[in-house]
Design an enzyme around this catalytic site. Sequence first.
Site, PDB file in Angstrom:
ATOM      1  N   ARG A 110       0.829  -1.211   0.000  1.00 60.49           N
ATOM      2  CA  ARG A 110       0.000   0.000   0.000  1.00 60.49           C
ATOM      3  C   ARG A 110       0.858   1.254   0.000  1.00 60.49           C
ATOM      4  NH1 ARG A 110      -2.051  -3.055   4.151  1.00 60.49           N
ATOM      5  NH2 ARG A 110      -4.094  -3.948   3.831  1.00 60.49           N
ATOM      6  N   SER A 179       6.856  -5.058   7.659  1.00 61.80           N
ATOM      7  CA  SER A 179       6.310  -5.984   8.658  1.00 61.80           C
ATOM      8  C   SER A 179       7.046  -7.317   8.717  1.00 61.80           C
ATOM      9  CB  SER A 179       4.831  -6.200   8.376  1.00 61.80           C
ATOM     10  OG  SER A 179       4.219  -4.945   8.319  1.00 61.80           O
ATOM     11  N   ASP A 232       4.055  -3.359  11.333  1.00 57.66           N
ATOM     12  CA  ASP A 232       2.617  -3.077  11.156  1.00 57.66           C
ATOM     13  C   ASP A 232       1.867  -3.022  12.491  1.00 57.66           C
ATOM     14  OD1 ASP A 232       2.980  -5.808  11.426  1.00 57.66           O
ATOM     15  OD2 ASP A 232       1.722  -6.396   9.735  1.00 57.66           O
TER      16      ASP A 232
HETATM   17  C1  BGC Z   1       6.150 -10.753  10.912  1.00 56.86           C
HETATM   18  C2  BGC Z   1       5.778  -9.591  11.798  1.00 56.86           C
HETATM   19  C3  BGC Z   1       4.480  -8.974  11.325  1.00 56.86           C
HETATM   20  C4  BGC Z   1       3.402 -10.043  11.206  1.00 56.86           C
HETATM   21  C5  BGC Z   1       2.081  -9.487  10.707  1.00 56.86           C
HETATM   22  C6  BGC Z   1       4.985 -11.733  10.797  1.00 56.86           C
HETATM   23  O1  BGC Z   1       5.289 -12.730   9.890  1.00 56.86           O
HETATM   24  O2  BGC Z   1       7.269 -11.425  11.426  1.00 56.86           O
HETATM   25  O3  BGC Z   1       6.803  -8.625  11.808  1.00 56.86           O
HETATM   26  O4  BGC Z   1       4.091  -7.999  12.236  1.00 56.86           O
HETATM   27  O5  BGC Z   1       3.827 -11.054  10.327  1.00 56.86           O
HETATM   28  O6  BGC Z   1       2.201  -8.896   9.475  1.00 56.86           O
END
Ligand code: BGC
Length: 510
Positions: A110, A179, A232
């Site tokens: 996004r 994320s 995120d």
């Molecule tokens: C990541 C996290 C992320 C989560 C949700 C996981 O696979 O390691 O950093 O916050 O996914 O997106």
Amino acid sequence: MGRRGVVAVAAVGVAVAACVVAGVVVGKRVKSRRKWKRVMGVLRELEEGCETTVSRLRQVVDAMAVEMHAGLASEGGSKLKMLLTFVDNLPTGSEKGIYYALDLGGTNFRVLRVQLGGQRSSILSSDVERQPIPPELMTGTSEDLFDFIASALQQFVEKEGNGSEPPPIRRRELGFTFSFPVKQTSVSSGILIKWTKGFAIESMVGQEVTESLQRALDKRGLDMRVAALVNDTVGTLALGHYHDEDTVAAVIIGTGTNACYLERTDAIIKCQGLLTTSGGMVVNMEWGNFWSSHLPRTSYDIDLDAESPNPNDQGFEKMISGMYLGDIVRRVILRMSEESDIFGPASSRLSMAFILRTPLMAAMHEDDSPELTEVARILNDVLEIPDVPLKVRKLIVKICDVVTRRAARLAAAGIVGILKKIGRDGSGGISSGRSRSDIRMRRTVVAIEGGLYSSYTLFREYLHEALTDILGDDIAQHVILMVTEDGSGIGAALLAASHSSYSVDTVQPL
Ligand code: BGC
């Protein structure tokens, strides 16, 4: 032989034939009953393996709280990384101006522009553009990935009208939601620890994330500063807190899963001497990697993990998140089809990993048509299993139910684990020894986001039910799960604003 004799022989012949036919029919019935029994055996085994009694969930809660302590006590002290975010102040509402965000980490990417009005909850406008990440970029080179991101941002910015151009002296500022597990070195920089959710660009591991993005932006002549690099969950917490000051934690349950929460700096023992003006800091738990022997694990989970690109990693995530649930269901169907022919001749599709994506599984689970036509359609179109009788379609719905219910209840246990760690579960904290009735429970808000929670009604209902099962009605009524929309991105823009090089005093102690 007289006529009578012929008739008698014919009658005997008919009787024998009838017996043979009856025998065949009975034999077939017995066989099919035996097969069905075997299938029921597989289902029972699955149900037992996925059992999440309240007492087991409470063990998971305790294990989560204990692991949180261990992860805060020392680096590598737990599978929970408990990463510092350097976000020690959350947006107050006084943030003003136009900020951008890039949100990378799920199935979609996004680009956002957010206009902030200078008062709490006054987001004047937010423009969001979404696009799926081309799968080849997830395993290609970091240059290609960041070039794709920078180009999307450039096109987005070029579409802006003159009205939203920043004053000439001001450089545009950006929050980057990335994320994946990142070891932050400041609020705007950090090093990628590892990839999750099917991303695998090995050369990027150990590299500085913001530098890679900044290089791609500069190459395209985009004059933007990355003011915040956030997970995120952290973006979601920022937006949640912006709308409601009682927000203490944020959870994502989408392609992947994770949580973050506000911690006191003196509890972050691994960083002795960590001083913040607020006395607190947001901690990114990376709970997807949580593990405990109390987690109900089946042979399907073990196989899924062993065949994944990251075995022994992200164990909690592999039981809970959207990337994996559909594949667990596929594995159960495959096993049943190997045990019997209730699905007709073996379909090669059933052996294809990740062919049954979680949204399809959710659609089957939530099919409320009397004939389960959606189940039939997906079995036919996706798994190439045609003409499945209603009884078998019902069985498919049941499998989806078992897998989703376990996932939702474990996620609820994870949330209560956080509440327990911060003394908001009504028990007064992990070592207080106070009884529940002594505690006056404060209103506690957990911001939540991700397709599994927001678009999968049964998942959401199971999660809520489990929260009440674990906490009891009296306490659960004080815990509010607040859905934010695009929080991961909008929150990153808010954090860019509160960490802007132009902002004066727009932060609020935690
Ligand atoms: C990541 C996290 C992320 C989560 C949700 C996981 O696979 O390691 O950093 O916050 O996914 O997106």
